[in-house]
Enzyme design. Structure first.
Site, PDB file in Angstrom:
ATOM      1  N   GLY A  93     -12.102  -3.809   1.997  1.00 35.59           N
ATOM      2  CA  GLY A  93     -13.528  -3.464   1.924  1.00 35.59           C
ATOM      3  C   GLY A  93     -13.833  -2.520   0.765  1.00 35.59           C
TER       4      GLY A  93
ATOM      5  N   GLY B 111      -7.278  -7.207   0.736  1.00 37.50           N
ATOM      6  CA  GLY B 111      -5.978  -7.052   1.379  1.00 37.50           C
ATOM      7  C   GLY B 111      -5.267  -8.374   1.629  1.00 37.50           C
TER       8      GLY B 111
ATOM      9  NE  ARG C 291      -4.297  -1.243   1.982  1.00 36.50           N
ATOM     10  CZ  ARG C 291      -5.225  -1.406   2.897  1.00 36.50           C
ATOM     11  NH1 ARG C 291      -5.094  -0.839   4.077  1.00 36.50           N
ATOM     12  NH2 ARG C 291      -6.275  -2.151   2.656  1.00 36.50           N
TER      13      ARG C 291
ATOM     14  CE  LYS D 181     -14.324  -9.082   7.783  1.00 32.52           C
ATOM     15  NZ  LYS D 181     -13.475  -8.067   7.247  1.00 32.52           N
TER      16      LYS D 181
HETATM   17  C1  3PG Z   1      -8.560  -1.183   5.168  1.00 25.77           C
HETATM   18  O1  3PG Z   1      -7.548  -1.709   5.649  1.00 25.77           O
HETATM   19  O2  3PG Z   1      -9.464  -1.843   4.623  1.00 25.77           O
HETATM   20  C2  3PG Z   1      -8.650   0.310   5.165  1.00 25.77           C
HETATM   21  O3  3PG Z   1      -7.469   0.904   5.611  1.00 25.77           O
HETATM   22  C3  3PG Z   1      -9.832   0.778   5.969  1.00 25.77           C
HETATM   23  O4  3PG Z   1      -9.640   0.448   7.306  1.00 25.77           O
HETATM   24  P1  3PG Z   1     -10.898   0.349   8.297  1.00 25.77           P
HETATM   25  O5  3PG Z   1     -11.639  -0.887   7.889  1.00 25.77           O
HETATM   26  O6  3PG Z   1     -10.300   0.276   9.684  1.00 25.77           O
HETATM   27  O7  3PG Z   1     -11.732   1.582   8.103  1.00 25.77           O
END
Ligand code: 3PG
Length: 388
Positions: free
Chosen positions: A360, A337, A40, A193
């Site tokens: 997400g 991720g 990232r 999920k």
């Molecule tokens: C992620 O890792 O999906 C983003 O950085 C968003 O993080 P969060 O789900 O804690 O908002």
């Protein structure tokens, strides 16, 4: 969402000396103060380097972790290997303004974790205005958090002319291929999920030719089909999944890797042979072998979510499938991720068409074709005013 409509960092005129508030997503896994995976950060660097080259004054905002307890210090240490970068431990102080005022042209400063202040996640307008007070323009290149309506992602666009960076441009360019796909098209859905994956499953059952299901989601199908799932993790859900199997698009694993209850050893076996004492932890080797002829026929493959419990070392199925996909001519788009971490681990990134930095955010973009953080840039009125 058309690429051409999106206001981009390259559209900003006269960057020299301009204060650019740059939202990035440096939310990377850290263990014992060390960064585990840097994708990232690395993918955000073209925008940072472009702004440095244009002699802008760059204020980088990011969150890390779920709350205020995590620090961006390890990321700043990593950045300082390649660029000159300052750090502001608390952006709510006079010192923050003093540091920004003293930034040289081409200078970069990183503010500490935005979630230090709970108004960030509330999308509090006062806080968004405060963040905006550090800049002349705003650039969002934090694709992975653009599904969150937070102050530094959405609220801030009310106060500054707003643009997207190169990473978001790249993400949209590739992920939008899945919204108007070439056929034959295989969609692969793994991970857990149920609630977040179900809208994706429904959407892609309409537009893909085949949908291969792995991970905990596959256990849900096995259970609803009346098969033994033993001690495996199964999501609690109220709908019966078996009607989804009717149109013949869904492919389920034919064999699985299980940890046996007694000695915790893992073995692969046919799905029909799973015992009440077994715990399914990965897809089996036959499943991947059986998929190879289908993979070879595909023009587009989109994948979200690992096939096994990779956190506990059960990543063989995911790795075997990644390698098989890398050997095809299909356009391959890998999202989520966790899957990206595995791609990075085995160094396959070059052989796949695109690996998304989002978790997400990628799911939401694939499901809805839009994200609040990107919509906010399109709707930004400040930019129109500043161009007039
Ligand atoms: C992620 O890792 O999906 C983003 O950085 C968003 O993080 P969060 O789900 O804690 O908002």
């Amino acid at each position: 969402m058309s690429q051409t409509k999106l206001p981009k960092v390259k559209d900003i005129m006269n960057l020299k000396g301009k204060r650019v508030v740059l939202r990035l997503d440096f939310n990377v896994p850290i263990k014992n103060g060390k960064i585990v995976e840097t994708m990232r950060i690395d993918r955000a660097m073209p925008t940072v380097e472009y702004l440095i080259k244009k002699k802008a004054r760059i204020i980088i905002l990011s969150h890390i972790g779920k709350d205020a307890s995590s620090s961006l210090k390890p990321i700043v240490r990593y950045l300082s290997k390649t660029i000159n970068v300052g750090f502001v431990p608390d952006f709510r102080t006079e010192e923050a303004h003093a540091v920004v005022d003293g930034l040289a042209e081409g200078g970069v400063v990183v503010f500490e974790n935005l979630r230090l202040d709970e108004r960030e996640e509330e999308n509090n307008p006062e806080f968004a205005k405060y963040l905006a007070s550090f800049g002349d323009v705003y650039v969002n290149d934090a694709f992975a958090v653009s599904h969150r309506s937070h102050a530094s992602v959405v609220g801030i666009t009310k106060f500054l002319p707003s643009y997207i960076g190169f990473l978001i441009e790249d993400e949209i360019k590739h992920l939008s291929l899945a919204l108007k796909p070439k056929h034959p098209f295989l969609f692969i859905l793994g991970g857990a999920k149920f609630e977040t994956k179900m809208p994706l499953m429904k959407k892609f059952l309409k537009i893909a030719d085949h949908v291969f299901v792995g991970g905990i989601l596959a256990n849900d199908f096995f259970k609803d089909k009346g098969l033994e799932t033993g001690k495996s993790v199964v999501d609690k859900h109220s709908i019966n999944l078996t009607p989804l199997l009717k149109n013949g698009k869904i492919i389920l694993p034919s064999d699985v890797v299980v940890r046996t209850g007694l000695d915790k050893k893992s073995v692969s076996k046919k799905v029909a042979d799973v015992l009440p004492t077994d715990n399914i932890v990965d897809v089996g080797p036959d499943t991947i072998q059986n998929l190879v002829p289908l993979l070879k026929k595909m023009k587009l493959i989109v994948w979200n979510g690992p096939l096994g419990f990779y956190e506990e070392g059960f990543d063989k199925g995911t790795i075997a499938l990644l390698k098989a996909i890398a050997g095809t001519r299909a356009t391959s788009i890998i999202g989520g991720g966790n899957t990206a971490v595995i791609v990075d681990k085995i160094g396959l990134g070059e052989k796949l068409s695109f690996v998304s930095t989002g978790g997400g955010a990628t799911l939401d973009y694939l499901a809805d074709g839009k994200l609040p953080g990107i919509d906010a840039i399109i709707k930004c009125k400040k930019r129109r005013v500043s161009l007039e």
